[in-house]
Structure formats: structure tokens, C-alpha cells
Design an enzyme around this catalytic site. Structure first.
Site, mmCIF file in Angstrom:
data_model
loop_
_atom_site.group_PDB
_atom_site.id
_atom_site.type_symbol
_atom_site.label_atom_id
_atom_site.label_comp_id
_atom_site.label_asym_id
_atom_site.label_seq_id
_atom_site.Cartn_x
_atom_site.Cartn_y
_atom_site.Cartn_z
ATOM 1 N N GLU A 218 0.842 -1.204 0.000
ATOM 2 C CA GLU A 218 0.000 0.000 0.000
ATOM 3 C C GLU A 218 0.881 1.260 0.000
ATOM 4 O OE1 GLU A 218 -3.302 2.069 3.013
ATOM 5 O OE2 GLU A 218 -1.880 0.580 3.745
ATOM 6 N N LYS A 263 -9.485 2.411 -2.714
ATOM 7 C CA LYS A 263 -9.957 1.866 -1.445
ATOM 8 C C LYS A 263 -11.335 2.410 -1.094
ATOM 9 C CE LYS A 263 -8.148 1.380 3.321
ATOM 10 N NZ LYS A 263 -7.051 1.835 4.208
ATOM 11 N N CYS A 315 -5.210 -2.774 3.007
ATOM 12 C CA CYS A 315 -4.996 -2.589 4.446
ATOM 13 C C CYS A 315 -6.238 -2.862 5.293
ATOM 14 C CB CYS A 315 -4.442 -1.179 4.692
ATOM 15 S SG CYS A 315 -3.749 -0.949 6.353
#
Length: 442
Positions: A218, A263, A315
Site C-alpha cells: 500500500e 480503497k 490494508c
């Protein structure tokens, strides 16, 4: 004091602690009691389960970094208190507990930590998550506790079997090069250090040959380095980009970006700041105290979708069963998690986060490739076994086995039916309590 100690004991049965097999014991005592007992148990449970928060934030930002810990624990403890108040019988509490877990995955303040099903992460019985997800595992833990509370000791036999189930072998037919940069989570403003580290480690890894996919973590770099094509030689690269707006992952191959994913589940109070119009002054105080300037909200993605065959998520999203579920339903053939767990610092938070994410592989029946900035960087098979990993908190790379898989597990096809079953159990307990006075304490 007793409920507080029981809450502590329950926290010790969840990752990263190795006492999951004992989970029904403290739970059996926590199936009774009202608001006070629930609140005190919540303080003990959440105080230990989330202890990584003050440890990690204080190491990054100084003593003020620990301030969010107390209000978070109190709010989560309050949720336990309300659960206990609304479930006066053990049977109602069994169902209500799972419903509460599901609710914590919803909404603006979603924080899906502390699910009881994670007590089975180290048990072969975790394979049952392929039937009904982590919520089904939570229900199994609670039913074992219910049987123990009712002194039906035979209920512990199926619980014991969950720890001894044989699992079939599975082999990875392909190799991915997972790169672990071990860089400061506050990142390099110019991005030059990031690029050089990832290019160097990728070159070293590819020199060993055999990789058909390269994965960086990430927010690994600010841009795709122009010199990366000479290394890749046509291989696909999955990497996170550290942009000012979205938290983005891209699929890069053949000199260009083929697809990207933004995300969708942003970290509250980290990547986005809920109720900013009301709490703007408080946010400003903390931004200045931490020397962060005036942080802006990141832009959330609009939908969850794979990048080609790769079910990429980022994440925090690995804690959400719904994200991996959506990726599998959209045709992902392998899960790929890009993460930067360096924010957890010296605490156990990174190991806890990793353990939770392992169940996403079981739920979907897919391999999971995990590339972390400072770990955990690993390959997890569809049964939740860690088949390859490298030590955290150091730079390195891993030639990780995996395979592209077809087909869908019952959980992918049917979704969160276990939550509906839990709600049915709650309603059954309510009906029995109202209509049959002899069931009031059952």
C-alpha cells in the site's frame, strides 16, 4: 471486578494471543448479567484487545497519540453494556452478540474488530468459515459457551473436534514476488527513497527467477518508476500509489496502467474524518499537536472490483468480510492485500491484523497474497494456512506460492446467512422468555 477479569480473559482468546481453544470458558460466564456486567467486561476486553492503539500511536506521535484510546474503549464497552441490557437470557445473548458484530461492520464508524470467530484462526476448524464466514465461527464459539453454561458438557466435544480436523494439502502452482520495503509510515515527501528501495529489492528478487507477478505494498510509491519496465520484462506489477486523493492500487503491465482500484473502506479518523463540520476544531487541535498540518479526507472508491484476475484490496479492508466477499463474487481468482502495517509500530497490532485477514482466504476459498511495508508479508492458502512468510520489520522479498482458483464457496454464494440465523436465535430466545416463564434464564 469479576466481569472486568472475564473480559480480560476473553481478549486473551483472540489474536494475537494463543488461547483461542479456551474461548467458551469466559464466555459461559458472560452469557448472564446486565448493563453493568457488560460494560465492565467490555472495558477489560477492549482495553486489552486494542492495547496496540496507544502503543503504536504514542511511538509515532508522542504521548498525545495515546489519547484516542480511552474514548474508543469506553464507546466499545458501552456497546457491550447495551448488548447485555437488551439480552436478559443466555439464548438471546448468543444471537444478539453475532448481530452486534455484524453491525460493527456497517456505517460511517465501522470498526470490525474483536469478533469471537477469530478465536478459531489457529484451529483447523476455521475451514467452516467457507460455509458462513467469520460470523458463523462466532456463532459456533457462542453455542459452545451456551452449552457449557447449561452444563451440557457434551457440547465441548464438537468444539474440541474443531481443533483436530484434518485439512487436505494444497499446492501453489505459481510464484509471486512480494516486496517488503520497511520504510517509515510517514513516508518520504519526494518519493525518491521509496522508488529506489522497491526497484532494488525487485531486481534482487527477480534475479532468483520464477516469479510471474510482482506485488508492492500500500502507498509504496508516488508514481510508477520509469525504469521499472526493464525489471518487469512484461510481468504484471500490483502496487499501491501514494496519491493526495484516493488510496489507490494499480495493475501495471507492458508500459502502462491497465486498471486501478480505489480503497472503499477508509479508516475513520485516519483517512477520513467523520462529522468534520461539527468536530473541525477538535481535529485541528490534534493535527497541530501531531505536526500533521491540515489533513484532508481521502476520496473513497465507488465500488469493489478485481483488477483482472487479482482481487486487490487495501490494508483496513482486510478486516471487512464484505470486501473480500464482493471481490470473489466479481470473479477474483486470488486475493492480493496491499498494506502498510508500519503504523502499528512495536505493538502487536500488525500480528492481530494479519490473523484476522487470514480468514478472508478461507471464506472465499482463494489464495491470499499479502505484501506489507514492514510485514506481515506472506502467502496464505485457501484453508488459512501460512505457507510462506518473511520476518517483519526488515526489508526483503518473498517468492510466494499461489494459484488462480475458480469456483465459489458456500459463503461467497450465500453471504451472511449466519447473521440471519443469529437473529432468529435471538428472537426465539425472546419468544420463549415471554411465553414460557421457565425459559427466562435459559
Amino acid at each position: 471486578m469479576r466481569p472486568f477479569l472475564l473480559g480480560l480473559a476473553l481478549a486473551l482468546t483472540l489474536p494475537p494471543f494463543p488461547l483461542g481453544f479456551l474461548a467458551p470458558l469466559p464466555l459461559a460466564f458472560l452469557l448472564r448479567g446486565g448493563f453493568r456486567e457488560g460494560f465492565l467486561a467490555g472495558v477489560g476486553f477492549w482495553g486489552l484487545h486494542l492495547l496496540w492503539l496507544p502503543q503504536s500511536f504514542a511511538s509515532l506521535f508522542g504521548p498525545l497519540g495515546a489519547l484516542p484510546f480511552l474514548p474508543l474503549v469506553l464507546v466499545k464497552a458501552l456497546s457491550f453494556g447495551l448488548l447485555f441490557a437488551l439480552t436478559p437470557s443466555p439464548l438471546m445473548r448468543v444471537g444478539g452478540w453475532v448481530v452486534l458484530e455484524w453491525l460493527t461492520e456497517q456505517g460511517e464508524l465501522a470498526f470490525p474488530w474483536g469478533f469471537l470467530g477469530y478465536a478459531l484462526v489457529e484451529a483447523p476448524g476455521r475451514v467452516l468459515a467457507s460455509l458462513g464466514g467469520v460470523y458463523f465461527l462466532s456463532l459456533l464459539v457462542l453455542l459452545a459457551a451456551y452449552g457449557l453454561a447449561r452444563r451440557h458438557l457434551w457440547a465441548l466435544l464438537p468444539w474440541a473436534l474443531l481443533w483436530f480436523l484434518p485439512l487436505p494439502k494444497v499446492a501453489g502452482t505459481q510464484k509471486a514476488l512480494l516486496v517488503q520495503g520497511n520504510l517509515n509510515p510517514l513516508w518520504d515527501p519526494q518519493g525518491e527513497l521509496d522508488e529506489s528501495v522497491y526497484l532494488r529489492l525487485t531486481g534482487e528478487g527477480l534475479a532468483q527467477k520464477g516469479a510471474d507477478l510482482i506485488v508492492w505494498p500500500e502507498t509504496a510509491v508516488w508514481r510508477i518508476p520509469p525504469s521499472v519496465d526493464a525489471l518487469l520484462q512484461g510481468r504484471p506489477l500490483l502496487t499501491g500509489l501514494n496519491l493526495f486523493g484516493p488510496n489507490r492500487a494499480v495493475l501495471y503491465q507492458g508500459g502502462g496502467i491497465l486498471a486501478h482500484y480505489d480503497k472503499t473502506r477508509l479508516v475513520p479518523f485516519g483517512e477520513r474524518f467523520p462529522f468534520r463540520e461539527v468536530l473541525g476544531g477538535a481535529y485541528g487541535f490534534f493535527f497541530r499537536a501531531f505536526g500533521l498540518g491540515e489533513l484532508a479526507d481521502r476520496t473513497p472508491g465507488k465500488r469493489v472490483a478485481p483488477l483482472g484476475p487479482y482481487g486487490v484490496f487495501i490494508c483496513y479492508e482486510s478486516a471487512f468480510p464484505s470486501v473480500a466477499l464482493a471481490l470473489a463474487r466479481e470473479g477474483a481468482k486470488v486475493l492480493v492485500l496491499l498494506t502498510n502495517d508500519a503504523w502499528y509500530g512495536p505493538s502487536f497490532g500488525g500480528r492481530q491484523h494479519f490473523a484476522m485477514g487470514r480468514l478472508r482466504a478461507v471464506e472465499t476459498g482463494l489464495w491470499l497474497l499479502r505484501a506489507g511495508n514492514d510485514g506481515v508479508t506472506a502467502s496464505v492458502d485457501p484453508f488459512g494456512r501460512v505457507v510462506a512468510a518473511i520476518p517483519p520489520h526488515q526489508e526483503g522479498f518473498l517468492l510466494a506460492p499461489y494459484a488462480l482458483k475458480e469456483g465459489k464457496t458456500p459463503y461467497v454464494r450465500l453471504g451472511d446467512w449466519a447473521v440471519a440465523l443469529a437473529l432468529t436465535i435471538f428472537l426465539l430466545g425472546l419468544i420463549l422468555r415471554v411465553r414460557l416463564p421457565g425459559w427466562r434464564n435459559r
